[in-house]
Design an enzyme around this catalytic site. Structure first.
Site, mmCIF file in Angstrom:
data_model
loop_
_atom_site.group_PDB
_atom_site.id
_atom_site.type_symbol
_atom_site.label_atom_id
_atom_site.label_comp_id
_atom_site.label_asym_id
_atom_site.label_seq_id
_atom_site.Cartn_x
_atom_site.Cartn_y
_atom_site.Cartn_z
ATOM 1 N N ASP A 67 32.175 -44.939 -36.232
ATOM 2 C CA ASP A 67 32.081 -46.389 -36.071
ATOM 3 C C ASP A 67 32.345 -46.814 -34.628
ATOM 4 O O ASP A 67 32.759 -46.008 -33.798
ATOM 5 C CB ASP A 67 33.037 -47.108 -37.047
ATOM 6 C CG ASP A 67 34.454 -46.530 -37.044
ATOM 7 O OD1 ASP A 67 34.769 -45.694 -36.171
ATOM 8 O OD2 ASP A 67 35.254 -46.913 -37.910
ATOM 9 N N ASN A 136 44.295 -50.513 -46.137
ATOM 10 C CA ASN A 136 43.706 -51.165 -47.313
ATOM 11 C C ASN A 136 42.673 -50.278 -48.002
ATOM 12 O O ASN A 136 41.905 -50.739 -48.838
ATOM 13 C CB ASN A 136 43.065 -52.515 -46.914
ATOM 14 C CG ASN A 136 41.931 -52.349 -45.912
ATOM 15 O OD1 ASN A 136 41.556 -51.233 -45.550
ATOM 16 N ND2 ASN A 136 41.378 -53.461 -45.458
ATOM 17 N N HIS A 138 40.170 -48.634 -46.497
ATOM 18 C CA HIS A 138 38.830 -48.588 -45.895
ATOM 19 C C HIS A 138 38.556 -47.210 -45.290
ATOM 20 O O HIS A 138 39.468 -46.488 -44.894
ATOM 21 C CB HIS A 138 38.590 -49.726 -44.894
ATOM 22 C CG HIS A 138 39.281 -49.636 -43.581
ATOM 23 N ND1 HIS A 138 40.023 -50.683 -43.061
ATOM 24 C CD2 HIS A 138 39.343 -48.662 -42.642
ATOM 25 C CE1 HIS A 138 40.480 -50.350 -41.872
ATOM 26 N NE2 HIS A 138 40.091 -49.106 -41.591
ATOM 27 N N GLU A 143 34.978 -51.892 -45.242
ATOM 28 C CA GLU A 143 36.119 -52.631 -45.757
ATOM 29 C C GLU A 143 35.999 -52.800 -47.272
ATOM 30 O O GLU A 143 34.925 -52.566 -47.840
ATOM 31 C CB GLU A 143 36.158 -54.012 -45.080
ATOM 32 C CG GLU A 143 36.380 -53.953 -43.572
ATOM 33 C CD GLU A 143 37.853 -53.763 -43.198
ATOM 34 O OE1 GLU A 143 38.609 -53.164 -43.988
ATOM 35 O OE2 GLU A 143 38.245 -54.223 -42.111
HETATM 36 C C1 GLP Z 1 40.285 -47.884 -37.906
HETATM 37 C C2 GLP Z 1 39.094 -46.953 -38.011
HETATM 38 C C3 GLP Z 1 39.201 -46.010 -39.194
HETATM 39 C C4 GLP Z 1 40.566 -45.369 -39.196
HETATM 40 C C5 GLP Z 1 41.607 -46.443 -39.338
HETATM 41 C C6 GLP Z 1 43.036 -45.889 -39.431
HETATM 42 O O1 GLP Z 1 40.170 -49.008 -38.705
HETATM 43 N N1 GLP Z 1 37.859 -47.678 -38.109
HETATM 44 O O2 GLP Z 1 38.177 -45.032 -39.120
HETATM 45 O O3 GLP Z 1 40.648 -44.448 -40.275
HETATM 46 O O4 GLP Z 1 41.530 -47.275 -38.179
HETATM 47 O O5 GLP Z 1 43.609 -45.723 -38.182
HETATM 48 P P1 GLP Z 1 44.975 -44.977 -37.924
HETATM 49 O O6 GLP Z 1 44.670 -43.506 -38.030
HETATM 50 O O7 GLP Z 1 45.383 -45.378 -36.553
HETATM 51 O O8 GLP Z 1 45.922 -45.421 -38.984
#
Ligand code: GLP
Length: 253
Positions: A67, A136, A138, A143
């Site tokens: 992404d 959440n 995702h 989302e």
């Molecule tokens: C973002 C990314 C996700 C990732 C999430 C969790 O929203 N788009 O791909 O899994 O963050 O991030 P973290 O690993 O910092 O908790």
């Protein structure tokens, strides 16, 4: 679904790095899918170590990132493009022509998303897709409420994700409001999934993902349907699981 619970973030990084490195050793021209976020950072450090000290080459690997924020140029410090290059790709011998990150500044975003899908197909599909998980539930920027069959497209971010990700920006109002993201269907097409989670903040999301009903309201629950999903989490992220026999399950890499 293989659920493996390890002690902590350090153990997860070690183990996750070993799994990804084993994939590249087995198939040097692997197609790898990468996430951003804090969770995979230790895994990336481990891959850099393996490259430097064990001579593992990534020169034939093709990569696709999950992404990217819409509107951030690749040079922006908070762009996922910048994150991946500074945290991983700059330290490996990857071929830049084989590295793919969604372009959040594309003029024709819809056309770009279709092109990105075609690039994945042309590369032969993703062998190993590494995933983090949002608090959440995702996946990437799919989302809650995202279609479980979705393909790469632009999605608005929820207020919760904007708030969670605000820590990387000076002010919450600087966080982009939408992102390009691989779809759930795109992710499910990968031949293997490696889902990573650490910390108690992910415990509810992990419980819902592994033990709840499959629902678009928790997009990560779709991994229950994947034939080769490996869920690698630490004890804190596993702390709300009911089926504690997940503990210690492991497979050789
Ligand atoms: C973002 C990314 C996700 C990732 C999430 C969790 O929203 N788009 O791909 O899994 O963050 O991030 P973290 O690993 O910092 O908790």
């Amino acid at each position: 679904m293989l659920v493996e619970v390890v002690q902590d973030q350090a153990a997860l990084s070690e183990r996750g790095g070993a799994i990804v490195a084993a994939q590249v050793r087995r198939k040097p021209h692997s197609v790898l899918g990468f996430p951003t976020g804090s969770t995979p950072l230790g895994v990336y450090e481990r891959l850099i170590d393996v490259h430097r000290h064990e001579g593992l080459s990534f020169s034939q690997v093709t990569t696709f990132n999950l992404d990217e924020y819409v509107g951030l140029p690749t040079s922006h410090e908070q762009s996922y493009h910048h994150f991946m290059w500074s945290r991983l790709f700059d330290h490996l011998d990857v071929d830049p022509a084989r590295v793919h990150t969604p372009r959040g500044t594309a003029e024709d975003l819809e056309g770009f998303c279709a092109w990105y899908e075609s690039q994945i197909t042309d590369a032969g599909g993703i062998d190993l897709q590494i995933l983090g998980i949002g608090a959440n539930g995702h996946l990437a920027f799919n989302e809650p409420g995202s279609s479980l069959a979705s393909r790469t497209r632009v999605k608005p971010l929820t207020q919760k994700t904007i708030h969670d990700n605000a820590r990387f920006f000076e002010h919450e109002d600087q966080v982009p409001r939408s992102a390009i993201t691989m779809g759930i269907g795109t992710i499910m097409d990968a031949r293997r999934l490696l889902l990573l989670a650490t910390g108690v903040a992910k415990a509810d999301g992990i419980k819902a993902t592994l033990e709840g009903p499959i629902t678009a309201m928790v997009p990560a629950t779709i991994v229950q349907l994947h034939p080769h999903a490996h869920v690698l989490i630490d004890r804190a992220a596993a702390s709300k699981l009911e089926y504690r026999h997940h503990d210690g399950v492991a497979e050789p890499v």
